[in-house]
Design a protein around this motif. Structure first.
Motif, mmCIF file in Angstrom:
data_model
loop_
_atom_site.group_PDB
_atom_site.id
_atom_site.type_symbol
_atom_site.label_atom_id
_atom_site.label_comp_id
_atom_site.label_asym_id
_atom_site.label_seq_id
_atom_site.Cartn_x
_atom_site.Cartn_y
_atom_site.Cartn_z
ATOM 1 N N GLN A 201 35.906 -21.893 4.861
ATOM 2 C CA GLN A 201 34.131 -21.502 4.643
ATOM 3 C C GLN A 201 33.038 -21.901 4.782
ATOM 4 O O GLN A 201 33.069 -23.055 3.520
ATOM 5 C CB GLN A 201 34.736 -20.409 4.207
ATOM 6 N N ILE A 202 31.682 -20.784 4.544
ATOM 7 C CA ILE A 202 30.314 -22.005 4.623
ATOM 8 C C ILE A 202 29.570 -20.616 3.558
ATOM 9 O O ILE A 202 30.076 -19.442 4.227
ATOM 10 C CB ILE A 202 30.113 -22.000 5.935
ATOM 11 N N ASP A 203 29.494 -20.611 2.299
ATOM 12 C CA ASP A 203 28.530 -19.708 1.715
ATOM 13 C C ASP A 203 27.009 -20.039 2.708
ATOM 14 O O ASP A 203 26.214 -20.890 2.378
ATOM 15 C CB ASP A 203 28.249 -20.003 0.429
ATOM 16 N N THR A 204 26.816 -18.470 3.557
ATOM 17 C CA THR A 204 25.351 -18.573 4.360
ATOM 18 C C THR A 204 24.237 -17.947 2.821
ATOM 19 O O THR A 204 23.661 -17.390 3.713
ATOM 20 C CB THR A 204 25.655 -18.237 5.390
ATOM 21 N N LYS A 205 24.061 -17.943 2.044
ATOM 22 C CA LYS A 205 23.177 -17.030 1.237
ATOM 23 C C LYS A 205 22.353 -17.924 1.140
ATOM 24 O O LYS A 205 20.914 -17.798 0.813
ATOM 25 C CB LYS A 205 23.542 -16.159 -0.399
ATOM 26 N N ILE B 159 21.133 -20.170 3.486
ATOM 27 C CA ILE B 159 20.879 -21.168 5.188
ATOM 28 C C ILE B 159 19.535 -19.718 6.021
ATOM 29 O O ILE B 159 20.118 -18.527 5.928
ATOM 30 C CB ILE B 159 22.595 -20.614 5.969
ATOM 31 N N PHE C 77 18.656 -18.691 8.963
ATOM 32 C CA PHE C 77 18.933 -18.415 10.410
ATOM 33 C C PHE C 77 17.750 -18.154 11.906
ATOM 34 O O PHE C 77 16.250 -16.879 10.655
ATOM 35 C CB PHE C 77 19.999 -17.026 10.651
ATOM 36 N N ARG D 223 22.606 -10.882 10.139
ATOM 37 C CA ARG D 223 21.522 -12.299 9.410
ATOM 38 C C ARG D 223 20.153 -12.368 10.018
ATOM 39 O O ARG D 223 19.344 -13.336 9.485
ATOM 40 C CB ARG D 223 22.208 -13.337 10.626
#
Length: 139
Positions: free
Chosen positions: A2-6, A8, A10, A77
């Motif tokens: 799992q990757i925390d995308t907060k 990142i 896009f 996103r």
């Protein structure tokens, strides 16, 4: 995994063919009254000019992308939506000539490898730009 995308960012880009038709259907500007412009449904009216397409794309919303077929998880996103305006003839000529790796410079370099000196006239560059506008290919 799992990757925390907060944190990142896009960035998405592409040619969303006929997205302007979806936007046109949503907007459905009325044409009531004397002197009001007559608007037709873009789905049935065919090809539009790049200027009209650019002005429609400026008003793109997340709902348009969902109706266009993108999944909500992906649209979520993309909190900021922007569009690029169509380039005019002068701007296309600039793209052909000014950048360090412009097409005209690349072709001059390729021809020089065979001891051929290539020169583009302003008129020839303008014809190429006009063809790009007619074919709606952009830069």
């Amino acid at each position: 995994m799992q990757i925390d995308t907060k944190d990142i960012l896009f960035i998405c880009g592409g040619a969303f063919v006929d997205l302007e038709k979806t936007i046109s259907e949503r907007r459905q500007d009325s044409s009531i009254g004397f002197g009001a412009p007559i608007r037709t449904n873009m789905r049935s009216s065919g090809v539009t000019s790049p200027t009209v397409t650019s002005s429609l794309l400026e008003s793109v919303e997340s709902g348009d992308l969902a109706k266009f077929g993108l999944i909500p998880e992906f649209i979520g996103r993309l909190p900021i939506l922007v569009s690029l305006a169509a380039l005019d003839e002068d701007q296309l000529v600039q793209v052909l000539t000014e950048p360090k790796n412009s097409l005209s410079r690349q072709y001059r370099k390729m021809f020089s490898l065979n001891n051929v000196k290539l020169h583009f006239t302003d008129g020839a560059l303008r014809i190429v730009a006009k063809k790009a506008i007619v074919k709606n290919t952009g830069a």
